[in-house]
Design a protein around this motif. Structure first.
Motif, PDB file in Angstrom:
ATOM      1  N   GLY A 225       0.724  -1.433  -0.144  1.00  0.00           N
ATOM      2  CA  GLY A 225       0.199   0.268   0.119  1.00  0.00           C
ATOM      3  C   GLY A 225       0.565   1.040   0.095  1.00  0.00           C
ATOM      4  N   LEU A 226       1.762   1.182   0.997  1.00  0.00           N
ATOM      5  CA  LEU A 226       3.134   2.741   0.893  1.00  0.00           C
ATOM      6  C   LEU A 226       3.450   2.022  -0.678  1.00  0.00           C
ATOM      7  CD1 LEU A 226       4.479   4.316   2.723  1.00  0.00           C
ATOM      8  CD2 LEU A 226       5.908   2.385   3.259  1.00  0.00           C
TER       9      LEU A 226
ATOM     10  N   TYR B  34       3.369   6.012  -2.128  1.00  0.00           N
ATOM     11  CA  TYR B  34       4.537   6.357  -2.681  1.00  0.00           C
ATOM     12  C   TYR B  34       4.168   6.900  -3.904  1.00  0.00           C
ATOM     13  CZ  TYR B  34       6.508   6.732   1.744  1.00  0.00           C
ATOM     14  OH  TYR B  34       7.103   7.268   2.882  1.00  0.00           O
ATOM     15  N   GLY B  35       4.291   5.298  -5.385  1.00  0.00           N
ATOM     16  CA  GLY B  35       4.624   5.428  -6.717  1.00  0.00           C
ATOM     17  C   GLY B  35       3.592   6.669  -7.572  1.00  0.00           C
ATOM     18  N   GLY B  36       2.164   6.939  -7.038  1.00  0.00           N
ATOM     19  CA  GLY B  36       1.180   7.717  -8.040  1.00  0.00           C
ATOM     20  C   GLY B  36       1.342   9.266  -7.139  1.00  0.00           C
TER      21      GLY B  36
ATOM     22  N   GLY C 182      -3.465   3.818  -2.774  1.00  0.00           N
ATOM     23  CA  GLY C 182      -2.395   3.216  -1.278  1.00  0.00           C
ATOM     24  C   GLY C 182      -2.768   3.636   0.057  1.00  0.00           C
ATOM     25  N   ALA C 183      -3.465   4.857   0.441  1.00  0.00           N
ATOM     26  CA  ALA C 183      -3.763   6.064   1.433  1.00  0.00           C
ATOM     27  C   ALA C 183      -4.863   4.764   1.482  1.00  0.00           C
ATOM     28  CB  ALA C 183      -4.248   6.985   1.014  1.00  0.00           C
ATOM     29  N   GLY C 184      -5.704   4.101   0.951  1.00  0.00           N
ATOM     30  CA  GLY C 184      -7.078   3.276   1.642  1.00  0.00           C
ATOM     31  C   GLY C 184      -6.466   2.181   1.666  1.00  0.00           C
ATOM     32  N   LEU C 185      -5.569   1.005   1.220  1.00  0.00           N
ATOM     33  CA  LEU C 185      -5.382   0.056   1.942  1.00  0.00           C
ATOM     34  C   LEU C 185      -4.173   0.088   2.732  1.00  0.00           C
ATOM     35  CD1 LEU C 185      -3.018  -0.968  -1.891  1.00  0.00           C
ATOM     36  CD2 LEU C 185      -5.758  -1.895  -0.028  1.00  0.00           C
TER      37      LEU C 185
ATOM     38  N   LEU D 285       8.556  13.459  -1.216  1.00  0.00           N
ATOM     39  CA  LEU D 285       6.961  13.123  -0.805  1.00  0.00           C
ATOM     40  C   LEU D 285       6.895  12.980   1.068  1.00  0.00           C
ATOM     41  CD1 LEU D 285       6.891   9.925  -2.675  1.00  0.00           C
ATOM     42  CD2 LEU D 285       6.547  11.869  -3.825  1.00  0.00           C
ATOM     43  N   ASP D 286       7.484  14.404   1.165  1.00  0.00           N
ATOM     44  CA  ASP D 286       7.019  14.680   2.800  1.00  0.00           C
ATOM     45  C   ASP D 286       6.647  13.825   3.643  1.00  0.00           C
ATOM     46  OD1 ASP D 286       6.363  17.568   1.269  1.00  0.00           O
ATOM     47  OD2 ASP D 286       4.328  16.569   0.603  1.00  0.00           O
TER      48      ASP D 286
END
Length: 449
Positions: free
Chosen positions: A39-40, A44-46, A221-224, A329-330
């Motif tokens: 998920g991370l 990050y990939g997006g 990713g955030a949802g996962l 990516l903060d």
């Protein structure tokens, strides 16, 4: 992990009885935490540009390989073996998992050692993966893999012992970290800042647009992450017998929702829009902040933790432009700041009625718990920052941490993996006309035959 639930590795309980229900619960939680690393990777990939998508995914995925092997060989023993001086553990029986009985229980719990070990493994896997988001677009994959191996060995494993092992010095001090505000998020955020200072800024930082290439991937990713985080937090109580895990589950949902709303409100007031990137980032900020506090606060306290973290993290992500450090990516703005906020707010909002009787300032506990939390925050932050800088600097001197300028401009995906994330010249007939952008990214569009 909850204070008082873990014991030394050589103090395995003889009277506890294996609970199939708790064992199954913890295996499910372990699988949920494992899902957080892919998920991370999507999250990050997006957020990166097209030319770095695969590299970003791989920087998370490689952690599943490296950390798993090291955890079995010696990591579990260092983190949760017999304590030495409050700073490190060791138990030869844990090396290679060669002398662990199939039904041998962990401490005073009702779950096998194997189950506890694999649950903790998933925490160890995702923590270095968190660091990678700060380094997008510009580091050698081999250098990153070496750094991850060294970092978990000399930073993560000892810090996990400090915070969660029965003899760890922060554990004995009474620092509350239910599921990883210090050991995971502050640890990773401080390390990210250290490595940024070594590798420097991306080419074009503050000049060229570096927008996310796929916001749908970010939201996926955030949802996962949100889904997997229920295992991350609720599972950290190690049983489902007394309702504490349920409170942690509820607080995880509540704080995450509140943080997303807080971030979006700040974003609307500051920039005039409600963005999908803001919603995803706000949710992650809430997950980070409630991680240490989910067993100490009430649901109303979780709302406060979430809103405060959402606003402060939204403010913090802009600091990189003010101070000039290129946190791609903060990671610093979300994980370091969110971890600090969540850990310190325990000293204000702990009710004394969930995981322990420790109370925060607003519940009549005075400044005692707040002081302990501050010690934990400072100790982990400084240790990770200093040691991570030394490790990154050593790697940079020996083999170079950063890719060459041409490779960075053309894309790390091709340089490191000989692949691209998207093949625009694929099926469908016709001919493909290619054009190269100023940054060396190749786009393909089909034209009629």
């Amino acid at each position: 992990m909850p204070p008082g639930i873990l014991t030394l590795a050589d103090g395995l309980a003889e009277k506890a009885t294996l609970s199939p229900a708790n064992t199954g619960f913890m295996l499910i939680c372990s699988a949920l935490v494992m899902l957080m690393t892919p998920g991370l990777a999507f999250f990050y990939g997006g957020m990166v540009r097209v030319k770095s998508v695969l590299n970003m995914l791989m920087m998370s995925f490689i952690s599943l390989g490296i950390v798993t092997v090291l955890w079995v060989l010696y990591g579990f023993g260092l983190a949760f073996g017999t304590d030495t001086g409050g700073v490190i553990g060791w138990n030869a029986d844990f090396a290679g998992f060669g002398h662990i009985g199939l039904t041998q229980l962990w401490g005073t719990t009702t779950i096998p050692v194997y189950v506890f070990a694999v649950f903790q493994l998933m925490f160890a896997v995702i923590t270095p993966a968190l660091i990678s988001g700060a380094l997008a677009d510009r580091v050698k994959f081999t250098a990153w893999a070496l750094f991850a191996a060294l970092w978990v060995t000399v930073v993560y494993f000892p810090v996990a012992h400090w915070v969660w092992a029965d003899g760890g010095w922060l554990f004995k001090l009474g620092v509350i970290d239910f599921a990883g505000g210090t050991a995971v998020h502050i640890n990773a955020g401080a390390a990210a800042l250290a490595v940024i200072l070594v590798v420097g800024r991306r080419i074009g930082f503050k000049k060229d647009p570096m927008r996310p290439h796929s916001l749908p991937l970010v939201m996926l990713g955030a949802g996962l992450l949100w889904f997997g985080w229920f295992g991350f937090n609720a599972g950290s109580w190690l049983n489902n017998d007394d309702g504490v895990a349920a409170v942690a589950f509820v607080n995880t949902q509540v704080a995450t929702a509140a943080a997303m709303l807080g971030w979006l409100a700040y974003e609307k007031l500051r920039h005039g829009s409600f963005t999908t990137l803001g919603a995803a980032s706000g949710a992650v900020a809430g997950l980070v902040a409630i991680t240490p506090a989910c067993g100490a606060v009430s649901p109303l306290g979780a709302i406060a933790v979430g809103v405060i973290a959402g606003v402060l993290c939204a403010m913090a992500v802009g600091l990189k432009y003010k101070f000039g450090y290129d946190d791609s990516l903060d990671v610093v703005g979300v994980h370091l700041v969110g971890g600090v906020v969540g850990s310190l707010l325990i000293g204000l909002f702990a009710t004394g009625g969930v995981q322990s009787d420790a109370k925060g300032l607003l519940y009549g506990g005075g400044f005692g718990q707040l002081g302990k939390q501050a010690v934990g925050v400072a100790a982990v932050l400084l240790y990770s920052l200093i040691v991570s800088y030394v490790l990154a600097k050593a790697i940079d001197l020996v083999m170079g941490f950063r890719v060459g300028e041409d490779e960075e401009i053309s894309g790390v995906d091709q340089a490191a993996h000989a692949e691209t994330a998207y093949d625009f010249a694929g099926a469908g007939g016709g001919t493909a006309a290619r054009r190269t952008t100023a940054l060396g990214e190749t786009l393909t569009r089909k034209v009629d035959a």
